[in-house]
Design an enzyme around this catalytic site. Structure first.
Site, mmCIF file in Angstrom:
data_model
loop_
_atom_site.group_PDB
_atom_site.id
_atom_site.type_symbol
_atom_site.label_atom_id
_atom_site.label_comp_id
_atom_site.label_asym_id
_atom_site.label_seq_id
_atom_site.Cartn_x
_atom_site.Cartn_y
_atom_site.Cartn_z
ATOM 1 N N GLY C 132 0.843 -1.196 0.000
ATOM 2 C CA GLY C 132 0.000 0.000 0.000
ATOM 3 C C GLY C 132 0.876 1.243 0.000
ATOM 4 N N SER C 134 0.921 4.034 -3.090
ATOM 5 C CA SER C 134 0.260 5.198 -3.711
ATOM 6 C C SER C 134 -1.076 5.521 -3.062
ATOM 7 C CB SER C 134 -0.014 4.916 -5.191
ATOM 8 O OG SER C 134 1.179 4.776 -5.892
ATOM 9 N N SER C 166 -1.522 -3.795 -5.940
ATOM 10 C CA SER C 166 -1.617 -4.922 -6.868
ATOM 11 C C SER C 166 -1.895 -6.216 -6.107
ATOM 12 C CB SER C 166 -0.308 -5.035 -7.645
ATOM 13 O OG SER C 166 -0.382 -6.111 -8.533
ATOM 14 N N GLU C 249 11.988 -2.136 -6.551
ATOM 15 C CA GLU C 249 10.967 -2.162 -7.584
ATOM 16 C C GLU C 249 11.557 -1.823 -8.956
ATOM 17 O OE1 GLU C 249 7.901 0.833 -7.381
ATOM 18 O OE2 GLU C 249 6.444 -0.575 -8.214
ATOM 19 N N SER C 381 7.404 7.055 -12.478
ATOM 20 C CA SER C 381 7.122 7.265 -13.896
ATOM 21 C C SER C 381 8.401 7.521 -14.678
ATOM 22 C CB SER C 381 6.200 8.469 -14.054
ATOM 23 O OG SER C 381 6.890 9.649 -13.692
ATOM 24 N N GLU C 383 9.171 10.107 -16.147
ATOM 25 C CA GLU C 383 9.652 11.432 -15.770
ATOM 26 C C GLU C 383 10.380 11.385 -14.422
ATOM 27 O OE1 GLU C 383 6.569 10.722 -16.821
ATOM 28 O OE2 GLU C 383 6.463 11.761 -18.744
#
Lengths: 403, 378, 403, 378
Positions: C132, C134, C166, C249, C381, C383
């Site tokens: 958990g 985001s 997920s 990750e 991301s 970015e």
């Protein structure tokens, strides 16, 4: 319909006048032809005089200042007819920044006295102007300039250094942005003055570029003098003048400019077929290159169509358009890509610097390729244009300032 | 926009208001969720007919308003913005163009008024396989005593499930690989031997593979001259491509607007994300591409209206150049929205999915780049 | 030399063991095969048990926690042998975030008690973990999270909402980052807690994505309970734990991961030949597409070579590498481009959503294309990775913070 | 860098220190300003010979150190960083590879020791025209009583003004368009009928178009077997391309370092320009490309050393991929430096000019993409 009929009549008149007045010897030539070795000086000068007398060196300027008093549409028609006849209007080129930037800004902000003294010499192609904007430590960040102008009664005394003053060594006049109040924040305390180049306090030094000799100079002011009557716009409010100048500059770099050359370049796809050859179906033998040339031609066509569209939408009034930043970046991509592709298709023949082993076209391609790298730097870099689009057109927050 | 006539401006406003209020993307979502095989909402389509959009291209003699392709494009752009689904494009642009350009007066009289009133839905059945390649058509139309017998399968026929008359390209001569020897036929949707297999596509609209198993048609089914259909087909396809250019432009422009709005409102790291220069410059670049794409889309439509000799070039330019922008813009729509853009609940996915179908239809960017180069002789 | 001989012996041993233990029925299959309709559940489970007994579900973890106690080089050798045999290690997949992220971070920061209680269940593939991290209003800006955990003696009480958890609906445990001190600035006052999912205060809701059903959920904490002994790392210093988790990750998204499937996909150029055809010289008939496929294949090869090079340079020790951001972005481009190209080459057959008219491969391509758009969004991301490269590798100033 | 051996690491440090101190770009500038026709400074070249770099590829039996291509690449990368000009590449890599791979023991004995001691400068003369296309070679080598007679012009011969022996690819059989029927010949630079025309190129180095006007050579001039030279030529070219990959990587890496340094020091709008996110992200993207390019460059050299069966693929990969990065990086070097980058006084222009020559040599990116695809069978 009525407008259009008038325009067609004007176009016919222009065609006829060009046919009668444009010297045959200059047909298909253009600026830069001085280097071809032919002496066309007398014909060139005669053509300049005829253009000037007609007011077509600066067709949209008022007649009283040496212009033609014409509409934008009429000016475009003249250009199109010049191109069609293999002719050109070289007055914008030989007056440096005179026609494209100084004149329009004078028309916007100048006093009657300033207009009367300065515009006719530009319109006739006799007085060349340069601009002192950039400084070594203020590139894209123009407002951080440090050249000082001190009040000395009826004139200012200038000290400092400018860079990228195009044609400074051959110009008669200079428009310079200077700091008149060092105590105010960056964009305040700046003024725009005009001064003659032929004086003791001004020294110029040409800059050699990667493409070789260049029109650009470093320009040094050591107690140089600018008359107070040549202050353009109010004291300490020169930033407004500069912004307008830069808009005119962008506009002049959108690829929608005047016909400065009568030469018709070989289309890149024809050039490519000559160097690369074709397959049995007539397609360029290098399929990878063919795709990229096609993309480039589509970009170029899209750019041209966009100029036409924006012009049509603005009903002819696009002198200072919000789209200029878009068109400037687009024009840059088109020109730089064309140069890279031309170099590539020529293979080893596109790698020459000088000498008999390379044709003029090949050597010209290399110099143009190198010189063209400046297109995304001067007149507000590619990045600065994106800042402008992002902020002024799209309404996104400022990103160059702190915070 | 191009300098529009007053009539075009009014139509644009009408289409924009109608699409936003009556046929917004939410309607499309409902249609998708319902799993409708026809791929559009009948009521939406009826409204369009009522507003007279089906007659924009059709001569007044046959009940239309004959306003031209730029005008049709103005409407398609607004529909593209909202992903409004209907047979307008297939029937009133592609099919109608084929009949107007190639039809006898009898054929026009028979079909065009019904296109206008919506009782006929036309479509073009062109490709024998999954990739657009009109010259590669191998499907045969064999001459019989009093007409022709068609056998083969046409792929990815737009509105293939609902079309009442199909305009079928088949070979009456020449060999696969050449545009010579092709002919176009008007085939009723209920002709014996014609069968449709629905394609459930990523954009949830109505496509079918249509199989012709010895479908017999009379000599009067021929649209234009036998063996000379290649030129007609090319002209029809170009009009289709110009129409797609307009629709794609609308779809991409809406994606741009959604993205710009998000850049101005979404906050991360204590700032709206549009204040990050990398995103600001990306938006500037996309806007520049959009302006260039718009010029191409409009120029193609104008070229058709003015019947200039570069119609083919301009239509390939439009399809390729707007396609490239839509491709990039649909990806950036998702990317800049981040996680929310990945959810089905948000609309971004609809634009992405529709984008790839529009890109592929009647020739993708690669097809049209190749064609553009050939048209320029290299 | 000596090392390498040892490794070869180990590789031989691994090959033999795989040959003897991998069920023939699973050969060439992979994760996702549940959908093929074949019932391979029993064989799958048997294979899991054998992998787990050998410690090869998590080959580099210590033996005492259910791992294999092996080196990175040995783990890679196992992977290569699995691939060669058409086999796979599915334990990383069926434990959710267990093997790739939770386990390594527990090994770094966990107490002995935490490691002993949590690691073996992961290594054996029996306990699935979700994370958990985001929250709806904290995407790339993770530190602005607002889920609260209040101290209640021997446990914390959690309230708030997580998103993109997920597998939350099928996981037994969750690692959650929560705010334990609301008065401290953003990155302070954050803690990392672990809690069982099977409790009243936890509710999950699957998220439907553009590619259809997804493993992602929204997860709601309403007075959910996490034991204090399941606080990972010190109180209010959870940001350190999160940073490490994110590094793991990224590492797992570099394309250098474990063999999770034994299926060998058709090379894209072969697929393209099938759909597009070839010309007389055997070249793909669509030259434009051919160039782009070639560019993609070169990108993919360059990516693979870079993983190999970085691994070689690090002499096997690349668990958390500075290059992960580069590889993550590169892997993303390779995968997303491949999906776009595959869609394109299939033409209309690459536009299917469901139904008989499309092959499984065609439908799979579309779903993968859509699902793959998330690669440049999750796990930091595209970015955010560029921010990391710019700041941490290149040493350029921070650009995301104000000022 | 790949995991280098201790020897390779030492050589890298040596080359880096030497190039930076003894042959930096300032030396190149002086050479250019002097207009030297040979395109390098003799003293610089002598130093390289003294350091033994000419022998890196050459077997110990012929006086070399036989350290392999990766080692040679390590040196070339450092030279590429400083734009150090010399015949090292043409002679000790390209020429030496041809003799090592194709030469008889006599030919090796005759040439290789002299390559090592610098008294011979070898080069490859391959293309009949301005674009690299070995299969298109049409230049004939006619059989005479006791040997061959060569006529034709070879374009853009590297170190063409100073080479003492040219390895010339000419056709003894087959037809233009095929690699079959080619042969390689060792031709002395002072052979009667051989003439050189200097090419004053944008990178100011030593190239020539070399014309063969009935140049007679004996049968012993044949390198390898007659008509079978295509395979040998391909192998030599691949080694040349891998070498160029290493040099290009160095040139691009230096351009990157200069740019990064500028981003960290140049201030605009009161901040260092590297703090503008658009530039920071651009730098991140370029760095990513550099890492990927490095892997390709090294893998090609390693493949040659290991004699794997994918040497051709890896060499095309390296030339194309590093070429793409160098192309973009050399443009960004100018763009990010702004006005100063445009001046001849600053070094950026040298990197840009050299970049395009390196890209074109022995096949540009498009050539190698096409070749890569063919090698993969599509």
């Amino acid at each position: 319909m009525h407008m259009s009929d008038d325009l067609n009549a004007f176009r016919e008149e222009a065609r006829q006048w060009i046919g009668e007045n444009f010297p045959e010897s200059l047909k298909g030539k253009g600026i830069g032809m001085e280097e071809s070795g032919e002496d066309l000086g007398a014909d060139l000068d005669r053509w300049r005089e005829r253009l000037a007398a007609r007011g077509w060196g600066a067709p949209t300027w008022p007649v009283e200042y040496g212009g033609g008093g014409l509409s934008q549409s009429q000016a475009r028609a003249i250009n199109q007819e010049l191109v069609a006849a293999g002719a050109f209007n070289h007055i914008p080129m030989i007056t440096g920044m005179g026609i494209t930037m100084v004149g329009p800004t004078l028309l916007d902000y100048g006093t009657d006295d300033q207009k009367a003294r300065h515009l006719p010499g530009i319109a006739s192609g006799e007085i060349r102007w340069c601009l002192g904007l950039s400084e070594p430590n203020a590139g894209s960040d123009l407002a951080s300039l440090s050249t000082k102008a001190v009040d000395a009664g009826d004139h200012f005394v200038l000290n400092g250094q400018k860079i990228w003053t195009s044609g400074a060594n051959i110009s008669q006049w200079c428009g310079a942005v200077v700091r008149t109040d060092p105590n105010k924040p960056k964009r305040d305390g700046i003024s725009f003055v005009m001064l003659p180049m032929d004086q003791e306090g001004v020294e110029t030094r040409p800059i050699r570029l990667i493409a070789g000799a260049s029109p650009f100079c470093e320009t040094f002011f050591n107690d140089a003098i600018a008359e107070k009557r040549d202050l353009l716009g109010p004291l300490n409010e020169g930033w407004t003048v500069v912004k307008r100048l830069l808009q005119h500059e962008r506009q002049s770099q959108t690829g929608s400019g005047m016909a400065s050359s009568g030469a018709k370049p070989t289309p890149i796809q024809e050039l490519a077929k000559g160097y690369v050859g074709t397959d049995a179906d007539g397609a360029l033998a290098d399929a990878d290159l063919r795709t990229r040339i096609t993309r480039h031609l589509m970009d170029a066509k899209a750019h041209g169509l966009t100029i036409a569209r924006i012009t049509a939408e603005a009903k002819g009034n696009v002198e200072v358009s919000a789209a200029a930043s878009i068109l400037k970046n687009s024009a840059t991509i088109v020109a730089q890509t064309k140069a890279e592709l031309t170099l590539e298709l020529m293979g080893a023949q596109g790698l020459g610097w000088e000498g008999e082993a390379f044709t003029d076209q090949e050597l010209g391609t290399v110099r143009e390729w190198l010189g063209g790298k400046a297109m995304s730097i001067y007149g507000g870099s590619f990045e600065v244009q994106n800042n402008i689009i992002s902020k002024n057109i799209l309404g996104l927050p400022e990103t160059t300032q702190k915070g | 926009m191009a300098a529009l006539t007053e009539e075009q401006s009014m139509l644009k406003d009408q289409a924009s208001a109608w699409a936003t209020e009556q046929a917004p993307v939410q309607k499309f979502r409902e249609m998708r969720d319902s799993g409708a095989a026809e791929g559009f909402t009948p009521a939406t389509w009826e409204s369009m007919v009522d507003m007279g959009w089906t007659g924009i291209l059709i001569p007044e003699a046959y009940g239309g308003s004959d306003l031209g392709y730029l005008t049709f494009g103005v409407v398609l752009e607004q529909l593209g913005r909202q992903l409004t689904a209907s047979p307008l494009f297939a029937s009133a642009l592609v099919g109608a163009s084929a009949v107007i350009l190639g039809g006898s007066d009898g054929q026009k009289q028979q079909l065009l008024p019904k296109v206008v009133d919506g009782s006929e839905i036309l479509t073009l059945a062109v490709d024998d396989g999954p990739r657009h390649a009109p010259a590669a058509i191998a499907m045969k139309a064999e001459r019989t005593g009093d007409g022709f017998s068609l056998s083969g399968t046409k792929h990815f026929v737009v509105e293939g499930m609902t079309a009442t008359t199909l305009i079928v390209a088949a070979r009456t001569g020449g060999a696969s690989g050449s545009m010579d020897g092709l002919s176009l036929f008007l085939v009723p949707g209920d002709a014996p031997g014609l069968s449709r297999a629905r394609l459930a596509t990523v954009d949830s609209r109505g496509y079918a593979n249509v199989t012709f198993d010895g479908v017999s048609v009379g000599a009067d089914a021929l649209l234009g001259e036998a063996d000379q259909g290649g030129v007609l087909l090319d002209a029809v396809l170009d009009r289709a491509r110009a129409g797609l250019g307009a629709e794609m432009l609308g779809t991409a422009a809406q994606a741009f607007d959604m993205t710009l709005e998000y850049l101005k409102t979404r906050e991360q790291f204590g700032r709206v994300i549009g204040s990050f220069q990398a995103l600001g410059h990306r938006a500037a670049g996309l806007f520049t591409q959009m302006e260039l794409a718009r010029s191409c889309a409009e120029a193609a439509l104008q070229a058709i209206d003015a019947d200039t000799d570069d119609v083919a070039q301009m239509c390939s330019l439009s399809k390729a150049r707007v396609g490239d922008f839509l491709h990039e813009m649909s990806n950036q729509l998702i990317q800049i929205h981040g996680g929310i853009g990945m959810t089905d609940e948000f609309d971004a996915g609809f634009y992405l999915k529709r984008a790839r179908v529009l890109e592929a239809l009647y020739g993708n960017q690669a097809f049209h780049r190749d064609r553009y180069a050939r048209l320029l002789g290299f």
